[in-house]
Design a protein around this motif. Structure first.
Motif, PDB file in Angstrom:
ATOM      1  N   ASN A 105      54.970  25.236  46.316  1.00 29.56           N
ATOM      2  CA  ASN A 105      53.834  25.528  45.911  1.00 29.56           C
ATOM      3  C   ASN A 105      53.861  26.313  45.194  1.00 29.56           C
ATOM      4  OD1 ASN A 105      54.320  28.048  47.204  1.00 29.56           O
ATOM      5  ND2 ASN A 105      54.044  27.097  49.646  1.00 29.56           N
ATOM      6  N   GLY A 125      51.335  29.845  43.190  1.00 32.43           N
ATOM      7  CA  GLY A 125      49.699  29.866  43.454  1.00 32.43           C
ATOM      8  C   GLY A 125      49.775  31.383  42.506  1.00 32.43           C
ATOM      9  N   PHE A 146      46.666  34.699  41.739  1.00 28.45           N
ATOM     10  CA  PHE A 146      45.844  35.697  42.095  1.00 28.45           C
ATOM     11  C   PHE A 146      45.455  36.662  41.260  1.00 28.45           C
ATOM     12  CE2 PHE A 146      49.286  38.405  43.609  1.00 28.45           C
ATOM     13  CZ  PHE A 146      49.136  39.596  43.764  1.00 28.45           C
ATOM     14  N   LEU A 194      40.391  36.767  43.945  1.00 28.85           N
ATOM     15  CA  LEU A 194      40.716  34.949  43.573  1.00 28.85           C
ATOM     16  C   LEU A 194      41.977  34.600  43.590  1.00 28.85           C
ATOM     17  CD1 LEU A 194      38.163  34.064  41.054  1.00 28.85           C
ATOM     18  CD2 LEU A 194      37.557  33.386  44.082  1.00 28.85           C
ATOM     19  N   ARG A 195      41.837  33.644  44.718  1.00 27.34           N
ATOM     20  CA  ARG A 195      43.748  32.919  44.559  1.00 27.34           C
ATOM     21  C   ARG A 195      43.191  31.266  43.648  1.00 27.34           C
ATOM     22  NH1 ARG A 195      49.036  32.180  46.236  1.00 27.34           N
ATOM     23  NH2 ARG A 195      48.984  34.695  46.851  1.00 27.34           N
ATOM     24  N   TRP A 196      44.118  30.660  43.713  1.00 22.12           N
ATOM     25  CA  TRP A 196      44.256  29.623  43.170  1.00 22.12           C
ATOM     26  C   TRP A 196      45.444  29.000  43.409  1.00 22.12           C
ATOM     27  CZ3 TRP A 196      47.951  26.963  40.526  1.00 22.12           C
ATOM     28  CH2 TRP A 196      47.055  24.430  40.343  1.00 22.12           C
ATOM     29  N   THR A 197      45.890  28.105  43.944  1.00 18.45           N
ATOM     30  CA  THR A 197      47.085  27.394  44.308  1.00 18.45           C
ATOM     31  C   THR A 197      46.971  26.577  45.072  1.00 18.45           C
ATOM     32  OG1 THR A 197      47.759  29.324  46.183  1.00 18.45           O
ATOM     33  CG2 THR A 197      49.028  27.630  47.212  1.00 18.45           C
ATOM     34  N   ASN A 198      48.446  25.741  44.468  1.00 17.82           N
ATOM     35  CA  ASN A 198      48.671  24.541  44.582  1.00 17.82           C
ATOM     36  C   ASN A 198      50.024  23.723  45.245  1.00 17.82           C
ATOM     37  OD1 ASN A 198      48.222  21.359  43.704  1.00 17.82           O
ATOM     38  ND2 ASN A 198      49.832  21.545  42.587  1.00 17.82           N
ATOM     39  N   SER A 240      45.855  21.258  47.283  1.00 22.26           N
ATOM     40  CA  SER A 240      45.289  22.518  45.827  1.00 22.26           C
ATOM     41  C   SER A 240      44.031  23.156  46.842  1.00 22.26           C
ATOM     42  CB  SER A 240      44.916  22.325  44.777  1.00 22.26           C
ATOM     43  OG  SER A 240      44.419  21.403  44.542  1.00 22.26           O
ATOM     44  N   ALA A 241      44.102  24.586  46.673  1.00 20.63           N
ATOM     45  CA  ALA A 241      43.039  25.301  47.341  1.00 20.63           C
ATOM     46  C   ALA A 241      42.295  26.536  45.883  1.00 20.63           C
ATOM     47  CB  ALA A 241      43.057  25.934  48.362  1.00 20.63           C
ATOM     48  N   LEU A 242      41.157  26.707  46.602  1.00 20.76           N
ATOM     49  CA  LEU A 242      40.912  28.096  45.485  1.00 20.76           C
ATOM     50  C   LEU A 242      39.998  29.025  46.336  1.00 20.76           C
ATOM     51  CD1 LEU A 242      40.076  29.491  42.462  1.00 20.76           C
ATOM     52  CD2 LEU A 242      38.013  28.153  42.530  1.00 20.76           C
ATOM     53  N   LYS A 284      40.849  24.991  55.768  1.00 20.29           N
ATOM     54  CA  LYS A 284      40.142  26.129  55.564  1.00 20.29           C
ATOM     55  C   LYS A 284      39.404  27.015  56.962  1.00 20.29           C
ATOM     56  CE  LYS A 284      39.400  22.866  51.899  1.00 20.29           C
ATOM     57  NZ  LYS A 284      39.732  21.598  53.056  1.00 20.29           N
TER      58      LYS A 284
END
Length: 816
Positions: free
Chosen positions: A501, A503, A505, A523-527, A555-557, A609
């Motif tokens: 993974n 990410g 931020f 904000l954070r984006w992760t894959n 993935s998540a934002l 989530k």
């Protein structure tokens, strides 16, 4: 002719004055002012005998060598307790003064979290557990340390473990971090997680518990919060009169509940540019004795009436001569830590962090005490040595530039080994499951002050997990003709698994001049990608695509915003934001037997989530403080165990000895958790303080059909109250701990272990404990504690292990 005598006298007068000045300057003595960590305090206000001054850049001030011992010196410094000490005491302490932090004043400037932020920069509730509190508490493991916060609940399946719960989230739904490196890995499980014991409590500087959604800075798994273990680091030498600085901290301890024998030594040495700290701890525990006083309606609850002994290679059930001894709980452990710090310049510094922990076999007590068909189910069930290795170099560079003022990069390698060994009573096969996880990590954090009122923190993180899982049986393990047989499934995919993974931020802070208003947003984006592979030699035939390899992507934002407002004596905190947990190898592909159930792989899982909302109000004066935090968390796509089918459509799995119901992990539940925590602290006198904490939470789950049921992992109401007396040569504290009832109808299914409670649920309980510390000499103190004074039997909610009965703890410590 008359001018020569005048010049002569004038010359000698100047010489006399100069000699007087030199002699006077030599008759000055420097005094050093330090904090508890031996860090010099710069700018301390000092007043004595009508003279007012402040300490210099080395934390020093001067006094006349001839000054009387009876003269009092007053010292004042922001965040520290005012101190008055006489010259005689200063001389007796080798001209070193140590000031004590004032917890009520220093709280707002304590540094916590991944990016070393001030506590006032967090919109979350934070608890901090100091090294001194850890030592005084007689906590045997880091799992016990977490409980000291008063806001975290800890479940135990065996003595060698402890699974923390924050606001109803447990195991892989909270994030464990050590020195900025995440401990959670690809096989952290959903049930009860016992890995916290691999952190040595004896070398901890502090533990930070950050409640609520924490994915912004930390990424996946921080649904309920973050537990950050911060170990001691070497302190560079600030003393210009000494070439090096050296300190030793050591103690020995004995506890009667399980014949605890613990020995610890840490040594630190440093110069102005280099420092190293080395720590060694050995702990040994026998079987645990539990409380004898039980509720009349449950006279045998928690008793160990029988256990299995292997005699001449055969399983023999033995009656326990003392049912309050939990036979099958003892283990031993040793821990090593070494940290190096090198300061190349005022801008660049590097460090190396090495940690290693290993243990003996650790018995799984809840399984060893399980009955089936009227007799003990297992003859053996234990974890192999719990081994953890961490190697983490960190590089820090400070330089005001367009992109950053400070950049910190930490690379890390971790290796974790877990073995599970079990054998059903009278079975000729001993089953072995072996796991090894290698974790490679990199985090980069950048800090930039935009102006006096704004700053940003941003960064990148990457982690790669490689899981090797194998399994085998030993036929007739206690016979000279024993043989290894590959006839069982590995716990995780036999062909290997990987999890990667990464990410990004960014967090923005806006504050006014005096920090009475702070607004935080980020904000954070992760894959994340998980790859699973199965070996064609498995004893079970999987579908063809299992052998070709299975991949799961998520993935998540996520984002969070909140603010802090300080108005007079009040502080208000409000935050809202979402967090996530991507399914790991354990969620996707674990094969696990629990009771009459077996869990099999499901590769179609999505991220869990949460949306979390927090509100905190604090009121503080110098002698009184009160805090109240309320929270409401909405959970969606929760991963739960549910009825499932094998690839051939069957709902049953038939093994050699059992027929098991098939279950699997699915995204099926939504739910919510709401609750509050409250705390009060007060000073009765300058030396006597008191306080209390209480935690309440409720949770409910809704399945796909709209059926509502209690959410798992929700502990009952729990709390404490205490009185601390702190005098110069001794400290005494009285602690009352309590848990409310958790009725059986409020349990959240099998994961809450209703079979390990009473028929009515988990009974309420309370205990009284006394801890004391006596200073024998300047560097030596003696600890004596009496815990569970009334020898109450109790078993914390969802635990398979009852807590210690009445016991004493004795320790002696040397600290230079």
């Amino acid at each position: 002719m008359k001018e020569q005598p005048l010049q002569f006298y004038y010359h000698w007068l100047n010489t006399f004055v100069l000699l007087f000045i030199i002699n006077t300057s030599q008759a000055q003595q420097k005094v050093t002012v330090l904090d508890n960590d031996d860090i010099p305090l710069i700018g301390v206000y000092v007043n004595y005998n009508g003279t007012a001054l402040t300490t210099d850049l080395e934390g020093k001030f001067q006094i006349a060598a001839s000054i009387s011992d009876s003269i009092n010196v007053s010292l004042e410094f922001v965040g520290f307790k005012d101190l008055t000490i006489n010259i005689g005491e200063i001389r007796a302490a080798d001209y070193i003064i140590r000031m004590q932090q004032d917890a009520q004043l220093i709280e707002d400037i304590i540094i916590v979290g991944r990016t070393n932020q001030r506590t006032i920069d967090f919109t979350n509730k934070i608890d901090r557990i100091t090294a001194e509190k850890i030592y005084n508490s007689t906590a045997q493991s880091s799992a016990d340390v977490i409980e000291l916060s008063g806001g975290a609940f800890v479940q135990k399946s065996q003595m060698g473990g402890g699974s923390p719960s924050l606001r109803g989230f447990e195991a892989n739904k909270i994030l464990l971090v050590v020195d900025g490196v995440r401990m959670n890995n690809a096989i952290y499980r959903n049930g009860h997680l016992q890995n916290a014991i691999t952190i040595d409590p004896s070398i901890l500087k502090q533990v930070e518990i950050i409640y609520g959604a924490g994915s912004l800075l930390y990424g996946s798994e921080a649904l309920g919060g973050v537990i950050h273990f911060r170990t001691k680091s070497p302190l560079l030498n600030f003393d210009s009169f000494a070439n090096k600085k050296e300190s030793i901290n050591s103690f020995i301890r004995y506890g009667s509940a399980n014949n605890e024998k613990k020995v610890h030594l840490d040594h630190s040495i440093s110069t102005k540019k280099f420092g190293v700290v080395t720590s060694l701890t050995f702990s040994d525990f026998d079987d645990l004795r539990i409380g004898n006083k039980r509720r009349q309606e449950y006279p045998d609850f928690g008793k160990r009436l029988q256990y299995v002994q292997i005699i001449d290679g055969k399983d023999v059930i033995v009656d326990n001569s003392n049912p309050n001894i939990q036979v099958g709980t003892g283990y031993s452990q040793y821990d090593f830590l070494q940290k190096w710090v090198v300061k190349f310049s005022s801008k660049f510094q590097t460090s190396l962090n090495i940690q290693y922990s290993n243990s003996s076999n650790i018995p799984r007590y809840d399984n060893l005490s399980e009955y089936r068909n009227g007799q003990l189910r297992f003859a053996e069930w234990y974890y192999g040595p719990q081994e953890r290795l961490l190697i983490a170099p960190t590089f820090t560079y400070r330089n005001r530039s367009v992109l950053f003022d400070k950049i910190t990069a930490t690379a890390s390698f971790q290796q974790i080994k877990e073995d599970r060994i079990s054998r059903v009573l009278n079975d000729i096969y001993e089953e072995n499951q072996n796991e090894k996880v290698n974790v490679y990590g990199l985090t980069i954090d950048l800090n930039k002050d935009i102006n006096k009122h704004q700053k940003i923190t941003y960064g990148f993180d990457f982690h790669y997990n490689k899981v090797n899982s194998s399994a085998f049986s030993i036929k007739n393990p206690y016979s000279s003709n024993s043989e290894t047989v590959n006839n069982i499934l590995s716990r995780y995919p036999s062909g290997g698994s990987t999890l990667s993974n990464y990410g990004l931020f960014v967090q923005h802070n806006l504050q006014n001049k005096d920090s009475s208003f702070i607004w935080v947003a980020g904000l954070r984006w992760t894959n994340q990608i998980v790859n699973l592979s199965y070996d064609s030699n498995d004893p079970f035939v999987w579908p063809t695509y299992f052998y070709e390899g299975i991949q799961n992507k998520n993935s998540a934002l996520v984002g969070i915003t909140g603010f802090n407002i300080i108005k007079d004596r009040f502080t208000f905190k409000l935050s809202t934001g979402n967090s996530f947990r991507s399914p790991n190898v354990d969620d996707l592909a674990k094969i696990r037997v629990n009771g009459d159930e077996i869990t099999i792989p499901n590769s179609d899982l999505k991220s869990e989530k949460v949306w979390n909302n927090d509100f905190t109000i604090n009121y503080k004066t110098r002698n009184f403080s009160f805090g109240l935090t309320g929270y409401y968390t909405i959970l969606s796509d929760a991963i739960i165990r549910s009825s499932f089918n094998l690839p051939n459509g069957s709902s049953q799995f038939i093994s050699r000895t059992d027929t098991l119901l098939v279950t699997g992990n699915i995204n099926a539940a939504s739910g919510n958790i709401k609750g509050f925590s409250a705390e009060v602290a007060f000073n009765i006198t300058n030396n006597i303080k008191g306080g209390s904490q209480i935690n309440f939470q409720q949770g409910e789950s809704k399945d796909e059909d709209g059926n509502i049921s209690p959410l798992a992992h929700i502990p009952p109401t729990f709390g404490n109250a205490y009185i601390n007396c702190d005098y110069k040569i001794f400290q005494v504290s009285l602690l009352w701990k309590y848990n409310a009832w958790k009725r059986i109808e409020d349990f959240g299914g099998s994961v809450d272990n209703p079979d390990l409670a009473t028929i009515d649920g988990s009974p309420s309980w309370h205990t009284f404990n006394i801890n004391s510390l006596f200073k024998i000499q300047r560097n030596v103190d003696l600890g004596l504690s009496l815990n569970n004074i009334f020898d109450i039997h109790y078993r914390p909610f969802s635990s398979g292990l009852s807590a210690p009965g009445r016991h004493v703890v004795f320790s002696i410590r040397y600290k230079s």
